[in-house]
Design a protein around this motif. Structure first.
Motif, PDB file in Angstrom:
ATOM      1  N   GLU B 367       0.842  -1.216   0.000  1.00 36.27           N
ATOM      2  CA  GLU B 367       0.000   0.000   0.000  1.00 36.27           C
ATOM      3  C   GLU B 367       0.865   1.250   0.000  1.00 36.27           C
ATOM      4  O   GLU B 367       0.633   2.190  -0.768  1.00 36.27           O
ATOM      5  CB  GLU B 367      -0.886  -0.006   1.242  1.00 36.27           C
ATOM      6  CG  GLU B 367      -2.229  -0.646   0.982  1.00 36.27           C
ATOM      7  CD  GLU B 367      -3.039  -0.788   2.265  1.00 36.27           C
ATOM      8  OE1 GLU B 367      -2.754  -0.059   3.233  1.00 36.27           O
ATOM      9  OE2 GLU B 367      -3.943  -1.675   2.289  1.00 36.27           O
ATOM     10  N   ALA B 368       1.884   1.272   0.863  1.00 36.76           N
ATOM     11  CA  ALA B 368       2.775   2.432   0.977  1.00 36.76           C
ATOM     12  C   ALA B 368       3.482   2.707  -0.338  1.00 36.76           C
ATOM     13  O   ALA B 368       3.589   3.850  -0.801  1.00 36.76           O
ATOM     14  CB  ALA B 368       3.805   2.178   2.083  1.00 36.76           C
ATOM     15  N   GLU B 369       3.903   1.603  -0.923  1.00 37.34           N
ATOM     16  CA  GLU B 369       4.599   1.746  -2.184  1.00 37.34           C
ATOM     17  C   GLU B 369       3.677   2.351  -3.236  1.00 37.34           C
ATOM     18  O   GLU B 369       4.057   3.250  -3.996  1.00 37.34           O
ATOM     19  CB  GLU B 369       5.081   0.374  -2.661  1.00 37.34           C
ATOM     20  CG  GLU B 369       6.490   0.056  -2.182  1.00 37.34           C
ATOM     21  CD  GLU B 369       6.847  -1.393  -2.437  1.00 37.34           C
ATOM     22  OE1 GLU B 369       6.363  -1.965  -3.437  1.00 37.34           O
ATOM     23  OE2 GLU B 369       7.598  -1.976  -1.613  1.00 37.34           O
ATOM     24  N   LEU B 370       2.457   1.868  -3.220  1.00 35.91           N
ATOM     25  CA  LEU B 370       1.491   2.381  -4.191  1.00 35.91           C
ATOM     26  C   LEU B 370       1.260   3.867  -3.996  1.00 35.91           C
ATOM     27  O   LEU B 370       1.192   4.627  -4.947  1.00 35.91           O
ATOM     28  CB  LEU B 370       0.157   1.619  -4.042  1.00 35.91           C
ATOM     29  CG  LEU B 370       0.058   0.333  -4.863  1.00 35.91           C
ATOM     30  CD1 LEU B 370      -1.221  -0.412  -4.495  1.00 35.91           C
ATOM     31  CD2 LEU B 370       0.055   0.639  -6.353  1.00 35.91           C
ATOM     32  N   ARG B 371       1.168   4.168  -2.683  1.00 36.32           N
ATOM     33  CA  ARG B 371       0.931   5.586  -2.406  1.00 36.32           C
ATOM     34  C   ARG B 371       2.096   6.437  -2.869  1.00 36.32           C
ATOM     35  O   ARG B 371       1.917   7.477  -3.497  1.00 36.32           O
ATOM     36  CB  ARG B 371       0.716   5.771  -0.891  1.00 36.32           C
ATOM     37  CG  ARG B 371      -0.205   6.931  -0.631  1.00 36.32           C
ATOM     38  CD  ARG B 371      -0.741   6.982   0.776  1.00 36.32           C
ATOM     39  NE  ARG B 371       0.113   6.492   1.792  1.00 36.32           N
ATOM     40  CZ  ARG B 371      -0.290   5.574   2.673  1.00 36.32           C
ATOM     41  NH1 ARG B 371      -1.502   5.088   2.605  1.00 36.32           N
ATOM     42  NH2 ARG B 371       0.528   5.164   3.586  1.00 36.32           N
ATOM     43  N   ALA B 372       3.293   5.923  -2.623  1.00 34.69           N
ATOM     44  CA  ALA B 372       4.476   6.661  -3.045  1.00 34.69           C
ATOM     45  C   ALA B 372       4.479   6.839  -4.552  1.00 34.69           C
ATOM     46  O   ALA B 372       4.766   7.907  -5.078  1.00 34.69           O
ATOM     47  CB  ALA B 372       5.717   5.897  -2.593  1.00 34.69           C
ATOM     48  N   HIS B 374       1.971   6.908  -6.362  1.00 31.05           N
ATOM     49  CA  HIS B 374       0.941   7.872  -6.702  1.00 31.05           C
ATOM     50  C   HIS B 374       1.456   9.314  -6.635  1.00 31.05           C
ATOM     51  O   HIS B 374       1.108  10.146  -7.462  1.00 31.05           O
ATOM     52  CB  HIS B 374      -0.232   7.679  -5.728  1.00 31.05           C
ATOM     53  CG  HIS B 374      -1.401   8.555  -6.021  1.00 31.05           C
ATOM     54  ND1 HIS B 374      -2.263   8.306  -7.085  1.00 31.05           N
ATOM     55  CD2 HIS B 374      -1.862   9.690  -5.437  1.00 31.05           C
ATOM     56  CE1 HIS B 374      -3.178   9.243  -7.118  1.00 31.05           C
ATOM     57  NE2 HIS B 374      -2.966  10.108  -6.110  1.00 31.05           N
ATOM     58  N   TYR B 375       2.284   9.541  -5.645  1.00 29.13           N
ATOM     59  CA  TYR B 375       2.773  10.915  -5.476  1.00 29.13           C
ATOM     60  C   TYR B 375       4.003  11.206  -6.283  1.00 29.13           C
ATOM     61  O   TYR B 375       4.556  12.291  -6.250  1.00 29.13           O
ATOM     62  CB  TYR B 375       3.082  11.169  -3.976  1.00 29.13           C
ATOM     63  CG  TYR B 375       1.828  11.250  -3.122  1.00 29.13           C
ATOM     64  CD1 TYR B 375       0.817  12.159  -3.487  1.00 29.13           C
ATOM     65  CD2 TYR B 375       1.670  10.464  -2.017  1.00 29.13           C
ATOM     66  CE1 TYR B 375      -0.319  12.216  -2.721  1.00 29.13           C
ATOM     67  CE2 TYR B 375       0.539  10.528  -1.249  1.00 29.13           C
ATOM     68  CZ  TYR B 375      -0.475  11.421  -1.609  1.00 29.13           C
ATOM     69  OH  TYR B 375      -1.585  11.477  -0.858  1.00 29.13           O
ATOM     70  N   GLN B 376       4.495  10.307  -7.016  1.00 28.42           N
ATOM     71  CA  GLN B 376       5.749  10.519  -7.734  1.00 28.42           C
ATOM     72  C   GLN B 376       5.548  11.537  -8.876  1.00 28.42           C
ATOM     73  O   GLN B 376       4.681  11.406  -9.711  1.00 28.42           O
ATOM     74  CB  GLN B 376       6.242   9.201  -8.306  1.00 28.42           C
ATOM     75  CG  GLN B 376       7.727   9.152  -8.400  1.00 28.42           C
ATOM     76  CD  GLN B 376       8.205   7.728  -8.719  1.00 28.42           C
ATOM     77  OE1 GLN B 376       7.451   6.975  -9.313  1.00 28.42           O
ATOM     78  NE2 GLN B 376       9.426   7.426  -8.376  1.00 28.42           N
ATOM     79  N   ARG B 527      -7.158  15.783   8.170  1.00 29.48           N
ATOM     80  CA  ARG B 527      -5.809  15.277   8.413  1.00 29.48           C
ATOM     81  C   ARG B 527      -5.718  14.581   9.788  1.00 29.48           C
ATOM     82  O   ARG B 527      -6.671  14.594  10.549  1.00 29.48           O
ATOM     83  CB  ARG B 527      -4.808  16.447   8.343  1.00 29.48           C
ATOM     84  CG  ARG B 527      -4.844  17.133   6.979  1.00 29.48           C
ATOM     85  CD  ARG B 527      -3.774  18.155   6.832  1.00 29.48           C
ATOM     86  NE  ARG B 527      -2.478  17.570   6.912  1.00 29.48           N
ATOM     87  CZ  ARG B 527      -1.365  18.214   6.515  1.00 29.48           C
ATOM     88  NH1 ARG B 527      -1.453  19.421   6.003  1.00 29.48           N
ATOM     89  NH2 ARG B 527      -0.208  17.648   6.619  1.00 29.48           N
ATOM     90  N   ASN B 533       0.519   6.941  10.996  1.00 33.15           N
ATOM     91  CA  ASN B 533       1.401   6.485   9.929  1.00 33.15           C
ATOM     92  C   ASN B 533       2.831   6.365  10.399  1.00 33.15           C
ATOM     93  O   ASN B 533       3.527   5.406  10.071  1.00 33.15           O
ATOM     94  CB  ASN B 533       1.325   7.454   8.746  1.00 33.15           C
ATOM     95  CG  ASN B 533       0.112   7.117   7.864  1.00 33.15           C
ATOM     96  OD1 ASN B 533      -0.526   6.079   8.086  1.00 33.15           O
ATOM     97  ND2 ASN B 533      -0.188   7.978   6.906  1.00 33.15           N
TER      98      ASN B 533
END
Lengths: 428, 578
Positions: B367-372, B374-376, B527, B533
């Motif tokens: 999940e974290a990787e996906l999120r990262a 996403h923000y790339q 937030r 996290n």
């Protein structure tokens, strides 16, 4: 866990099985010879009964025993058939203190000390019906006035004759009251030595007892009435004459010797039709009937002017003095002389009861009548009852009589016997 | 089905190594049969040896006994004839003057002799006679010499025979009364020393042989042997009734009578002699077969239980190995196999838990990787643009904007560098420094920032972007007016590092603190996930023992404490693999 335990148990069981199987093979050989002991129960009483009977008459005794057992539950009758060895075995059993409870008996002078006097039993027991029994028979069972046995059967002696041979020779049948001369004449006519056929049969070995009737008929005797003297009795002219006539018959060929060594017995010779007349007791009568001999019986001949005398051969029943169950023994004794039992024994012995003789019509049967007639003439006392040592005397007398049949002079032979036997007569 | 099973068994028999059960059964068989066979064989040989020995002894004893019996019987007869001889020889009397008596004295002599013979008679004796040459005889009048002279055994006696003559056993046909099956034992002794009437007479004594025959039959029955009695000339005196063929290997017991020339011989067929041994042997064999069968059965039953359980264990392990971790073995017994099953179950349970944990961790990482991802953003474009703006600002002399852009670029560079998950504490604190610079310019307030970190701790690693969200939280929530003091301290605590982020803001309620920790807190601006996290980040990297803790007093401030293990930078660890 439980599996393991059961496994071990099973294995042990298997080993035990195998071992026992091996042992079984060894054990099988060792169980022989162990016979089951047939001990009677404590409650069962055993009554020992000694008899001299053999063959058919022994079977009759066994039937009698069975009948007694049936009527007396809990009692076993043990028959001891002494047969030929009767005297020997009986004497031995008395000597050993272990006699049978009940026994057949005839020789009271010899055995009476070992026998139980029955007078007290007899007087108490009315059911016995003593007066129904021929009185003269009691002479034979008494010693010194005491009764040591009950008569159970008897026979007298008479003459048998072969009717066919009489017919063939044209001789009329003998009749009661005939004389010795008639007898000798008939014998002479009936003899045919060429055909080995004779008028009369004479025993090679004689029992003087049987001849006593003839001696008495001639007015002779073997012993004095008090039993103390034989001199002038045993060798009296009358006695000698009675014996001598048989020796004479043999010499003139009107009689034959029978039953000697390598010879047929008199019964058999009579059956074979080789002798026309035969003197005997009632015993062979049934046998002659079975052999289909056409025969008759007649009283013994008379010496003219003298009364005919008979002799009784008695069988009695006695109780041993040493018996431990005398009451039971008496029961059996009484039973043995009851009508029922006498009837069963009537084939070998004559009935002792008057009522029974009438009932069975023996007094009307011409074959049996002479025997009862002879009983009425049997009132003399036989020598053995008069002297205790008669057995010793008898030996010489026997030799003398037998020697007469072989050709000796009766008077001489009897004189010699008296000489030899005299020393015994006074022995007490 | 049946056929298949047979085939299977057959197959196992061909390949025995593959079946534990077969091995067990064979073991059982050996364990049961070996002692049985040994004991059975031993007991067979011993008992048959003993039996044969005993049977041998028994047989020879029995024959000896028969011999004694016969001897005593014969000697009795002999004795009687000797008495007769002695009587006849007595010089005080002349026994018999005339063969066939004629007179009173003749008869007297005869009856004396006969009385003597009668006195010698015993119960067992059938008869005792003196028989003259002519055929006249002395003794009981119970025989017929005319018939006697026709008897073969009588005729066989030699005319000049001297001494005892034993004709053996025969039927006494010369008696007036006899039974066809009757047997007597005879002895004839010719009288050789008499003149006159008794010249060449013979003494004949006969005993009832019924008892003797009974003894013979008993012997035959008990030993199964054949009995023969023979005299020295080989003439048969007695022979067992049953058919028998003498064989070379017969077991023979033989005895000679001491009284005459007779020999007793008992023959037992070899087979009969060993019959009892054979019986024992067959019993033993049957016992062995039976116990073998039982052992086989028991072994089969027992092993099928054991191997069945082992097989189930094996199958369960196989299933588990294939990934079916819910597999469990039912535990029945508390024996070794039960313990094994239990351990297996426990192990599988642990593996299952572990796998579950790893699955969750992996999922979160993904999940974290996906999120990262996403923000790339393309960093080069961003940085180049920012540099360009920075240059423009310098050219225009706007120092503030240039400074801001510088700090932003530095901050972004740190934030966007996702190649490293763990960064040194120095680097993280540098980024925080840039962030604070930006914040200061943004709010134009002075925020007091104190940092108390020992230089020796600067090279330990910390998860990337773990402090910035916390600072952002402080700025957003704690300092509503933008004023305050933030303090960062890092200390060693054994093998761990402890970071304390202290602010003197408005603090929070216990309820909010809990929500914050559990990540369920939502502020108006959406937030608040930040704290949770960060906590998760530490837990993911260092395990559940580590992470974040908050202590707060409303109106006085908040202390966030983070604990994680000391760890130095490691190239490999920090590589993110795709």
């Amino acid at each position: 866990m439980s599996n393991k335990r059961s496994m071990v148990t099973t294995l042990l069981l298997l080993i035990a099985l195998t071992v026992s199987a091996c042992g079984g093979g060894g054990g099988a050989t060792s169980n022989q010879g162990s016979e089951g002991s047939s001990g009677s129960k404590d409650t069962e009483k055993t009554l020992r009964f000694a008899t001299w009977d053999t063959g058919d008459s022994l079977k009759v005794q066994q039937d009698i025993a069975k009948l007694f057992e049936k009527q007396h539950p809990g009692v076993k009758v043990q028959i001891e058939p002494y047969a030929d060895g009767f005297d020997q075995k009986l004497a031995a059993s008395f000597g050993a203190g272990n006699p049978p409870d009940v026994m057949l008996m005839w020789d009271f002078p010899t055995y009476y000390t070992n026998l139980e006097p029955l007078d007290s039993f007899m007087s108490k027991d009315a059911s016995l019906k003593l007066d129904d029994i021929y009185e003269s028979l009691f002479n034979y069972v008494k010693v010194d006035g005491q009764t040591y046995g009950l008569p159970s059967g008897f026979t007298t002696r008479a003459l048998y004759y072969n009717k066919k041979m009489f017919d063939d020779a044209g001789v009329p049948y003998p009749k009661d009251g005939w004389t010795w001369d008639d007898f000798k004449a008939a014998a002479k006519k009936l003899s045919n030595p060429a055909k080995k056929q004779y008028g009369f049969g004479i025993r090679t070995s004689n029992d003087p007892y049987d001849l006593q009737g003839i001696v008495w008929s001639n007015g002779g005797s073997f012993v004095s009435a008090d039993g103390k003297d034989i001199e002038g009795q045993m060798n009296s002219p009358e006695t000698a004459q009675a014996i001598q006539q048989f020796g004479d018959m043999l010499k003139d060929g009107s009689a034959a010797l029978v039953g000697g060594k390598n010879q047929m017995s008199g019964d058999d010779v009579f059956k074979a039709g080789k002798i026309a007349m035969w003197e005997s007791g009632v015993w062979p009568l049934e046998g002659f009937k079975t052999a289909k001999v056409d025969f008759g019986t007649v009283e013994m001949p008379v010496f003219p002017g003298k009364p005919v005398k008979g002799i009784v051969a008695l069988s009695a029943i006695s109780v041993a003095k040493q018996s431990k169950q005398k009451d039971l023994a008496w029961e059996f004794t009484k039973f043995f002389v009851s009508n029922e039992v006498i009837k069963m024994r009537s084939n070998s012995d004559l009935p002792i009861r008057k009522s029974l003789v009438q009932e069975m019509k023996f007094d009307q049967n011409p074959l049996y009548l002479p025997f009862y007639n002879m009983l009425e003439r049997s009132d003399n006392t036989p020598a053995f009852l008069l002297n205790r040592n008669w057995k010793l005397v008898n030996r010489y007398l026997t030799t003398a009589i037998d020697s007469v049949m072989l050709g000796e002079n009766a008077q001489d032979a009897l004189n010699a016997a008296v000489k030899d036997a005299k020393k015994y007569i006074d022995k007490k | 089905m049946h056929y298949q099973r047979i085939q299977m068994i057959f197959h196992r028999l061909l390949a025995p190594r593959r079946s534990l059960r077969l091995k067990l059964v064979i073991l059982f068989l050996i364990a049961a049969l070996l002692p049985l066979f040994t004991f059975g064989w031993l007991s067979f040989t011993k008992s048959s040896e003993l039996l044969q020995d005993q049977l041998g002894k028994y047989g020879s004893n029995a024959v000896t006994q028969l011999q004694y019996q016969l001897d005593s019987e014969l000697s009795q007869m002999e004795l009687v004839t000797e008495y007769v001889h002695a009587y006849l020889l007595n010089p005080s009397r002349i026994a018999i003057h005339r063969e066939i008596p004629r007179s009173y004295s003749d008869l007297h002599e005869q009856s004396d002799l006969e009385d003597f013979l009668k006195a010698l008679k015993t119960v067992k004796q059938r008869g005792l006679f003196i028989i003259t040459k002519s055929g006249y005889f002395y003794g009981e009048n119970s025989i017929k010499t005319t018939i006697l002279k026709e008897q073969t055994w009588w005729k066989a006696i030699p005319a000049d025979y001297a001494g005892e003559y034993w004709p053996g056993f025969y039927t006494p046909r010369h008696y007036k009364e006899f039974a066809e099956n009757e047997k007597v034992l005879g002895l004839v002794v010719p009288i050789r020393n008499q003149q006159g009437a008794l010249k060449d007479s013979r003494i004949l004594i006969e005993m009832n042989a019924d008892k003797m025959y009974e003894l013979f039959h008993l012997f035959e029955k008990s030993t199964q042997a054949m009995l023969t009695i023979k005299n020295s000339t080989g003439q048969l005196i007695y022979q067992s009734a049953h058919a028998f063929k003498p064989q070379e290997n017969d077991v023979v017991w033989s005895k000679s009578l001491s009284l005459n020339d007779w020999t007793l011989e008992a023959r037992l067929p070899y087979k009969s002699f060993f019959q009892s041994s054979n019986i024992i042997r067959s019993y033993t064999v049957v016992g062995l077969l039976f116990s073998g069968l039982l052992a086989l059965l028991l072994g089969f039953l027992f092993s099928s239980r054991v191997t069945g359980r082992i097989k189930r264990l094996k199958e369960s392990m196989f299933l588990a190995g294939k990934g079916r971790l819910q597999t469990r073995i039912p535990v029945q017994d508390r024996d070794e196999l039960g313990v094994l099953a239990h351990s297996f179950n426990r192990m599988i349970g642990q593996i299952q838990d572990l796998v579950q944990e790893i699955t969750i961790t992996e999922k979160l990482k993904k999940e974290a990787e996906l999120r990262a991802f996403h923000y790339q953003i393309n960093p080069h474009l961003l940085f180049n643009t920012l540099n360009s703006i920075q240059w423009k600002a310098r050219l225009q002399g706007n120092e503030d904007i240039r400074k801001m852009l510088y700090h932003l670029a530095m901050l972004l560079e740190g934030n966007l560098d996702i190649t490293q998950e763990l960064v040194t504490l120095r680097k993280e604190l540098d980024i925080i420094d840039h962030f604070l610079h930006i914040q200061r310019i943004r709010y134009e307030h002075e925020v007091n920032y104190e940092q108390q970190v020992d230089e020796s701790l600067m090279h330990y690693v910390i998860p990337r972007m773990s402090l910035q969200p916390l600072l952002e939280n402080i700025f957003f929530h704690a300092f509503e007016d933008g004023c305050g003091t933030i303090r960062v301290t890092v200390e060693e605590d054994g093998e761990d590092l402890v970071l304390r982020l202290t602010d003197n803001g408005k603090g929070m309620t216990e309820e909010n603190r809990q929500k914050l920790l559990q990540g369920t807190y939502r502020s108006k601006r959406g937030r608040g996930l930040g704290v949770n996290n960060v906590d998760q980040k530490f837990k993911l990297h260092f395990g559940p023992l580590y992470g974040l803790d908050i202590q707060s007093v409303v109106g006085q401030g908040t202390v966030i404490t983070i604990r994680w293990p000391k760890k130095e930078e490691d190239e490999h660890d920090n590589q993110i693999t795709h």
